[in-house]
Write an enzyme that holds these catalytic residues in place. Structure first.
Site, PDB file in Angstrom:
ATOM      1  N   MET A   1     -26.035  14.499 -21.292  1.00  0.00           N
ATOM      2  CA  MET A   1     -25.195  15.502 -21.934  1.00  0.00           C
ATOM      3  C   MET A   1     -24.373  14.890 -23.065  1.00  0.00           C
ATOM      4  O   MET A   1     -24.130  15.513 -24.096  1.00  0.00           O
ATOM      5  CB  MET A   1     -24.282  16.172 -20.896  1.00  0.00           C
ATOM      6  CG  MET A   1     -23.510  17.346 -21.433  1.00  0.00           C
ATOM      7  SD  MET A   1     -24.591  18.597 -22.173  1.00  0.00           S
ATOM      8  CE  MET A   1     -24.751  19.773 -20.840  1.00  0.00           C
TER       9      MET A   1
ATOM     10  N   GLN B   1       0.810  -1.221   0.000  1.00  0.00           N
ATOM     11  CA  GLN B   1       0.000   0.000   0.000  1.00  0.00           C
ATOM     12  C   GLN B   1       0.846   1.275   0.000  1.00  0.00           C
ATOM     13  O   GLN B   1       0.454   2.290   0.560  1.00  0.00           O
ATOM     14  CB  GLN B   1      -1.003   0.006   1.161  1.00  0.00           C
ATOM     15  CG  GLN B   1      -2.064  -1.083   0.974  1.00  0.00           C
ATOM     16  CD  GLN B   1      -3.279  -0.925   1.844  1.00  0.00           C
ATOM     17  OE1 GLN B   1      -3.189  -0.385   2.944  1.00  0.00           O
ATOM     18  NE2 GLN B   1      -4.416  -1.387   1.371  1.00  0.00           N
TER      19      GLN B   1
HETATM   20  C1  LIG Z   1     -16.155  11.199 -13.876  1.00  0.00           C
HETATM   21  C2  LIG Z   1     -16.694  11.625 -15.194  1.00  0.00           C
HETATM   22  N1  LIG Z   1     -16.806  10.748 -16.204  1.00  0.00           N
HETATM   23  C3  LIG Z   1     -17.315  11.134 -17.401  1.00  0.00           C
HETATM   24  C4  LIG Z   1     -17.716  12.410 -17.597  1.00  0.00           C
HETATM   25  C5  LIG Z   1     -18.261  12.845 -18.944  1.00  0.00           C
HETATM   26  N2  LIG Z   1     -19.673  13.253 -18.842  1.00  0.00           N
HETATM   27  C6  LIG Z   1     -20.056  14.525 -18.743  1.00  0.00           C
HETATM   28  S1  LIG Z   1     -21.698  14.707 -18.628  1.00  0.00           S
HETATM   29  C7  LIG Z   1     -21.947  13.059 -18.751  1.00  0.00           C
HETATM   30  C8  LIG Z   1     -23.340  12.480 -18.731  1.00  0.00           C
HETATM   31  C9  LIG Z   1     -23.953  12.608 -17.400  1.00  0.00           C
HETATM   32  O1  LIG Z   1     -25.128  11.849 -17.393  1.00  0.00           O
HETATM   33  P1  LIG Z   1     -26.124  11.930 -16.186  1.00  0.00           P
HETATM   34  O2  LIG Z   1     -25.403  11.823 -14.904  1.00  0.00           O
HETATM   35  O3  LIG Z   1     -27.227  10.973 -16.395  1.00  0.00           O
HETATM   36  O4  LIG Z   1     -26.663  13.432 -16.288  1.00  0.00           O
HETATM   37  P2  LIG Z   1     -27.489  14.164 -17.460  1.00  0.00           P
HETATM   38  O5  LIG Z   1     -26.512  14.719 -18.441  1.00  0.00           O
HETATM   39  O6  LIG Z   1     -28.368  13.122 -18.097  1.00  0.00           O
HETATM   40  O7  LIG Z   1     -28.250  15.225 -16.769  1.00  0.00           O
HETATM   41  C10 LIG Z   1     -20.737  12.377 -18.863  1.00  0.00           C
HETATM   42  C11 LIG Z   1     -20.593  10.920 -19.025  1.00  0.00           C
HETATM   43  C12 LIG Z   1     -17.558  13.310 -16.519  1.00  0.00           C
HETATM   44  N3  LIG Z   1     -17.890  14.600 -16.616  1.00  0.00           N
HETATM   45  N4  LIG Z   1     -17.074  12.899 -15.326  1.00  0.00           N
END
Ligand SMILES: Cc1ncc(C[n+]2csc(CCOP(=O)(O)OP(=O)(O)O)c2C)c(N)n1
Length: 585
Positions: free
Chosen positions: A496, A125
């Protein structure tokens, strides 16, 4: 802290490094440490055992601990503290450290490490957490002797919370937490060569004052720096006194009341038409504590081309980094604005609380023009009688709390809808990961915000994707009755990402379907948290009311339209004038 308690803590005694750590944290005024134990911090946890003075919250993941500490810091203005073990405990903190660093949030992050004799031997660790986090910490320390801990920790708190704030890491090898030393608490703290906030240049303030007097179409952009320095009253006085409209960055939301007649809303990629048109049309743009992030400027070469740019920032490295300014003022936002108010003779008379667009000011025509744009292009969405739109959920939240709740968000469409349709009267009421855009931040940060503000309503708005990144912290809410209201804006997709795939990748939906997600109501109930579901407008309003009245934590699964898009939008690579105003489905 009572005088006798302080004296008791200050007693010079030979105690262990772990006890020195706890005492120093208490003397620094730390109310709660968010943490997770492991082999390298066992002496520290042993010292906590039976210590009635010390408050520690055991999360269910180190990422939960650091985002909670971050939410605590953003909501209170104090420094958040978290603690984790070496190796995987420490590496689990990295996303949270980077999140805090990107948004200049003051944190003291304490990690255990293997014993000094084992450092560099690939011991069990062992992780070089100092090396791994160097680019995302303001400073870091490896404590090599227990007697050094009081000074190191004092410096860590001082560095984290002064100047441009940020996370500071303190790594403590196991033998250092076990060994003893005389506890000597340094009353003074100073770090050689470190100047937290440079003196404000009077000539720079004079020049900026003259530019404001000359300007016909001035605009203020309020960034997170206004909130970090507590400059909201000065900002309001300047805006109202000189008749200057105010737009904010995502992290500047709350620096100026959403509903003020001079407020144009958020600018940038998902900003309002009025805010972005104001940037394009202003003749003087005054940025206060914003770093001209690309989500704000979109194309720096086509940003505010008609304007003289004034840039107020505590960090000289930000000046001319992205947008060249002809009127830079380096200094703490509050100090600069105070000097500017004196320069403009706006210190007396008008009450700072007095709101109103001053159409009698020389900027009256400009304010009228912007008001017209605002009335032609308000934020809007198609709001049918049946079904449920995410924007409606946010509007109801804002209306029912009167803009007085502390709201944290995760990252995605729901974050933008919260920024657009939420209502924020005060600073430190919108807590969101702006710089790093960290999914998983929304829910645990609300736990920290609530711990720092026990009497206030704290709401956490999450997507169904991000909710699954830290949902294990429901256990913490249930166990301790932390009454966070958790909204899941459930569109069954990574919304998004789907939006980008629709607008930029010709509608090719690649891996955005969240089928297989849990029933969020049952998930909440499994942890002992009340769970509600809303699928219509009536149900949504009723669920909000029920949740807000309930004294404990509540999760609401808002099952919303899956295909809703966030508008307006400036596509990546385009300039603010290329904004798609758009319509919702
Ligand atoms: C840790 C992390 N992984 C990936 C992303 C890329 N990302 C930005 S928005 C998004 C979608 C988020 O989806 P959700 O939580 O369902 O929210 P919504 O956009 O549908 O409101 C992703 C995958 C990120 N910002 N942070």
């Amino acid at each position: 802290m009572k005088k006798q308690d302080r004296e008791r803590l200050l007693r010079r005694e030979v105690i262990s490094g772990s006890e020195i750590l706890l005492r120093t944290l208490l003397l620094e005024g730390v109310e709660c440490v968010f943490g997770y134990p492991g082999g390298s911090v066992l002496y520290i946890y042993d010292a906590m055992h039976g210590n009635p003075d010390f408050n520690h919250l055991l999360t269910r993941h180190e990422q939960g601990a650091i985002h909670a500490a971050d939410g605590y810091a953003r909501a209170t203005g104090k420094t958040g503290v978290c603690l984790a073990t070496s190796g995987p405990g420490a590496t689990n903190l990295i996303t949270g450290i980077a999140t805090a660093y990107a948004d200049s949030v003051p944190l003291v992050v304490i990690t255990g490490n293997v014993a000094t004799s084992l450092l560099g031997t690939d011991a069990f660790q062992e992780a070089d957490i100092l090396g791994m986090t160097q680019p995302v910490t303001k400073h870091s320390y490896m404590a090599r002797r227990p007697g050094d801990l009081p000074r190191i920790l004092r410096e860590a708190f001082y560095l984290a919370s002064s100047g441009r704030k940020g996370p500071v890491l303190v790594d403590i090898p196991k033998d250092v937490s076990a060994a003893t030393a005389e506890f000597i608490y340094p009353e003074e703290v100073s770090v050689r060569g470190y100047t937290p906030a440079p003196e404000v240049s009077p000539s720079a303030v004079r020049e900026l004052g003259a530019a404001i007097r000359r300007a016909k179409r001035p605009l203020l952009i309020a960034g997170a720096g206004v909130i970090h320095s507590g400059a909201e009253a000065e900002l309001a006085r300047l805006a109202r006194g000189a008749g200057i409209p105010v737009t904010t960055t995502l992290l500047g939301i709350g620096a100026f009341p959403t509903r003020d007649p001079l407020a144009l809303g958020m600018a940038g990629m998902h900003g309002t038409v009025a805010a972005n048109r104001a940037i394009l049309g202003c003749d003087l743009l005054i940025s206060v504590g914003s770093r001209f992030d690309d989500r704000l400027t979109m194309r720096p070469d086509r940003f505010a081309r008609q304007a003289v740019i004034a840039h107020i920032d505590i960090d000289a490295a930000e000046i001319d980094k992205l947008v060249p300014s002809s009127l830079p003022v380096v200094g703490d936002a509050r100090a600069v604005l105070t000097a500017l108010l004196h320069e403009l003779e706006l210190t007396g008379g008008e009450e700072e609380g007095e709101a109103g667009a001053r159409h009698d000011k020389p900027t009256g025509d400009w304010l009228n023009e912007l008001e017209q744009i605002r009335s032609i292009y308000p934020l809007r969405y198609h709001n049918p009688e049946d079904g449920l739109k995410p924007q409606y959920v946010i509007e109801q939240m804002a209306e029912l709390t009167g803009g007085e709740a502390i709201v944290t968000t995760d990252v995605g469409q729901h974050q933008m809808w919260t920024a657009q349709f939420g209502w924020f009267n005060q600073p430190r009421t919108l807590i969101t990961s702006g710089g790093l855009g960290t999914m998983g931040f929304g829910f645990p940060s609300a736990i920290g915000a609530q711990i720092g503000n026990p009497g206030r309503t704290v709401i956490s708005v999450n997507g169904d994707g991000g909710m699954q990144m830290c949902s294990q912290e429901l256990a913490v809410c249930a166990l301790h009755g932390i009454p966070v209201k958790i909204a899941v804006i459930n569109n069954r997709t990574l919304g998004m990402i789907k939006q980008w795939q629709e607008l930029v990748y010709d509608g090719r939906h690649s891996h955005i379907d969240l089928s297989g997600s849990p029933d969020f109501v049952k998930l909440a109930q499994a942890y002992g948290v009340r769970g509600l579901r809303a699928e219509t407008k009536q149900e949504a309003r009723k669920a909000w009311m029920e949740a807000l009245e309930h004294p404990g934590p509540v999760l609401i699964d808002f099952v919303v339209d899956r295909d809703e898009l966030v508008y307006p939008m400036v596509p990546q690579g385009k300039a603010l004038e290329d904004m798609i105003i758009g319509t919702s489905s």
